[in-house]
Motif scaffolding. Structure first.
Motif: not given
Length: 230
Positions: A91-94, A100-105, A147-150, A154-155
């Motif tokens: 999604f555009q807005d991630f 949740l952490t990055v790992y959990e997301n 934002g780029g890291q988010k 998301a990818v």
């Protein structure tokens, strides 16, 4: 065999007593392991079409087949199950979950839609975080990364279920030039290595320039199809 086949696909909404024809008789085919962009001005029907392909909505008329399943006839629960098995979303807005952490997301879809053993789940999450350059940020929360890291997270989340299809709605709109190209390169690599089909709704010429096939929508109708030699 085509991954997606649409025949005379239409979608009409009611706004008060007014009928709004968001899509009007679209017919097209999309092959497996392809990079496809739907372009057009705001209100042309791009997001509506992605919602139909992603089983988030149903067409008013016509037939839509995804991976040899008539998704235009699926009710709510079977549609959700099909989405979970076959489709990833960017999604555009991630749309990352802030608590949740990055790992959990990244791992969240595996918990929700697949009964994946914990060892396999961990292996898959870490492999994708490595692929998108976010392994070192795995314990960070969304508000602690850029934002780029988010978007890279998301990818990874979209790919963690090994979907045949990823739908991306303006995925680079919030990214700077360099990061946008980095995200596009990640998606192209996944397409080539995993055979994933990526379909974009976008205004971004960086994505359009990398797409193999470009469909133009105008006022809910298919106004053109262009094949890129990329």
């Amino acid at each position: 065999m085509s991954l997606i086949t649409a025949h005379d696909l239409s979608k009409t909404y009611l706004k008060g007593e007014t009928k709004v024809e968001a899509l009007k008789g679209l017919s097209f085919e999309i092959e497996p392991a392809s990079f496809v962009s739907f372009v057009g001005p705001s209100g042309s029907g791009k997001t509506t079409l992605l919602n139909l392909i992603g089983c988030l909505d149903k067409p008013t008329s016509g037939v839509l087949r995804v991976d040899d399943t008539d998704v235009s006839s699926l009710n709510t629960r079977p549609a959700a199950a099909f989405r979970g098995r076959k489709i990833g979303f960017i999604f555009q807005d991630f749309n990352l979950i802030p608590v949740l952490t990055v790992y959990e997301n990244v791992g969240y879809p595996l918990l929700m839609v697949q009964n994946t053993p914990s060892r396999e789940r961990k292996k898959r999450i870490l492999s994708l975080l490595e692929a998108v350059g976010m392994a070192e940020k795995k314990n960070k929360y969304p508000d602690q990364i850029s934002g780029g890291q988010k978007q890279r997270v998301a990818v990874a989340r979209a790919l963690v279920t090994n979907p045949k299809l990823v739908l991306a709605d303006e995925p680079t709109a919030n990214l700077d030039h360099k990061t946008a190209y980095m995200v596009i390169d990640i998606m192209k690599k996944m397409k080539n290595e995993l055979g994933t089909t990526f379909i974009f709704s976008t205004h971004d010429q960086k994505i359009v320039g990398e797409a193999e096939t470009i469909y133009t929508l105008e006022d809910g109708e298919l106004a053109g199809r262009e094949v890129n030699n990329v």
